[in-house]
Design an enzyme around this catalytic site. Structure first.
Site, short mmCIF file in Angstrom:
data_model
loop_
_atom_site.label_atom_id
_atom_site.label_comp_id
_atom_site.label_asym_id
_atom_site.label_seq_id
_atom_site.Cartn_x
_atom_site.Cartn_y
_atom_site.Cartn_z
N ASP A 90 10.47 -5.53 18.16
CA ASP A 90 10.94 -5.52 16.77
C ASP A 90 11.57 -6.89 16.53
O ASP A 90 12.10 -7.49 17.46
CB ASP A 90 11.97 -4.40 16.60
N ASP A 147 16.00 -2.09 18.36
CA ASP A 147 17.46 -1.93 18.35
C ASP A 147 17.96 -1.01 17.24
O ASP A 147 19.14 -0.71 17.18
CB ASP A 147 18.14 -3.30 18.20
N ASP A 180 13.39 2.29 14.69
CA ASP A 180 12.46 2.00 15.80
C ASP A 180 12.23 3.22 16.69
O ASP A 180 11.36 3.20 17.56
CB ASP A 180 13.01 0.86 16.69
#
Length: 338
Positions: free
Chosen positions: A120, A318, A322
């Protein structure tokens, strides 16, 4: 006031997780147990036959016992049953020392098979603390007023880009208004009313969806090529301007990606940013492949697509958005700060 004590504290839960991981069995350890289950009786039988054969051929009992013991000691697979759990115990313990919580032996075993790592972008590869870099107004709209209205609109948002705009307005000592009818549109932006003005803040896709003509396309493209994220602001159905926000790469991101490349692992970046901004960040980081303009709910689908190419995939993220992608990947790596 103590909110939690004893086994309910975070530290106690971390210790419990590490202990469970150390006691867990990796698939290879289960295989070792199955092999041992057949191998040990066979070895004992061979040792007895060997001892008896020497004894019956005229050797002494001591010699026959020596042969029996030798076969047993040399052939019995002690290491087969002991090495894997010992390695898991040491690996998970060492990980905990460095602040890495490993859920179990299966995760450890799968990790060495990983061929692709998907990162990400915001808060993982980048600092996650974006800063306002440019304010471009349309139709001679006052830049200070544009910043004030944008920051006022973002007061109800928890998005890092919104926080950056609010921070910039507060640095300039601007008095903010109280927003009305705040509505967050995940993956696109926000819609809000301030002093009777209907405001829309978000990406290009949101402007297109709301039928707002984009008159600052060249400026937007230029900002994106510099690795900045352009946020469009529309007031009462007309484009008022763009506020550009940049989120810098973490100091060690490039080094980590180079290390992964040395290990022969493909590195992919996934982000909701537009393609130009994402490509600019990817160039800085040395990333192989970019998945841009991906909505939070579509991240897991993108992971599935890579898996369908026959690759073992790890996902590094994080944020709460996600979570589905972390669960979909062969290995999910959730980080607080990386």
């Amino acid at each position: 006031l103590a909110e939690k004590v004893g086994k309910d504290t975070v530290l106690a839960q971390i210790i419990k997780m590490v202990e469970e991981a150390q006691g867990s069995k990796a698939p290879i350890a289960k295989m070792a147990d199955i092999i041992s289950g057949y191998f040990v009786p066979i070895v004992i039988a061979i040792a007895i036959i060997a001892g008896l054969a020497w004894y019956l051929s005229g050797e002494s009992v001591v010699f026959a016992l020596t042969i029996f013991t030798s076969v047993l000691v040399i052939a019995c697979p002690c290491a087969l049953g002991l090495a894997t759990p010992t390695a898991i115990m040491v690996g998970t313990g060492k990980g905990a020392e460095y602040g890495v919580l490993i859920k179990g032996g299966e995760a450890l075993e799968t990790t060495h098979k990983i061929q692709t790592i998907v990162f990400d972008k915001t808060g993982t590869l980048t600092e996650g603390k974006p800063l306002v870099t440019d304010i471009i107004s349309a139709n001679q709209f006052d830049k200070t007023e544009l910043l004030r209205l944008a920051a006022s609109a973002e007061r109800g948002s928890e998005h890092p880009l919104g926080e950056a705009i609010i921070k910039k307005a507060l640095e300039e000592d601007l008095e903010l208004f109280e927003p009305e009818n705040f509505e967050a549109i995940p993956g696109y932006g926000i819609e809000v009313k301030i002093h009777g003005k209907k405001m829309i803040l978000g990406n290009k896709k949101l402007m297109c969806e709301k039928g707002i003509p984009i008159t600052l396309q060249a400026d937007s493209d230029h900002l994106a090529e510099e690795g900045k994220t352009p946020m469009f602001i529309a007031i009462d159905g007309k484009l008022a301007g763009i506020i550009a926000v940049a989120d810098v790469l973490k100091e060690n991101s490039r080094r980590a990606i180079d290390k992964l490349h040395d290990m022969g692992i493909e590195v992919v970046m996934i982000t909701g940013d537009n393609k130009s901004t994402a490509q600019a960040i990817a160039r800085q980081a040395g990333i192989d492949r970019v998945l841009a303009e991906v909505l939070p709910q579509d991240k897991a689908e993108e992971i599935r697509n890579i898996q369908e190419e026959g690759r073992k995939v790890a996902m590094v993220g994080d944020g709460i958005n996600d979570a589905p992608a972390l669960a979909q990947a062969d290995i999910g790596i959730a980080i607080g700060s990386g």
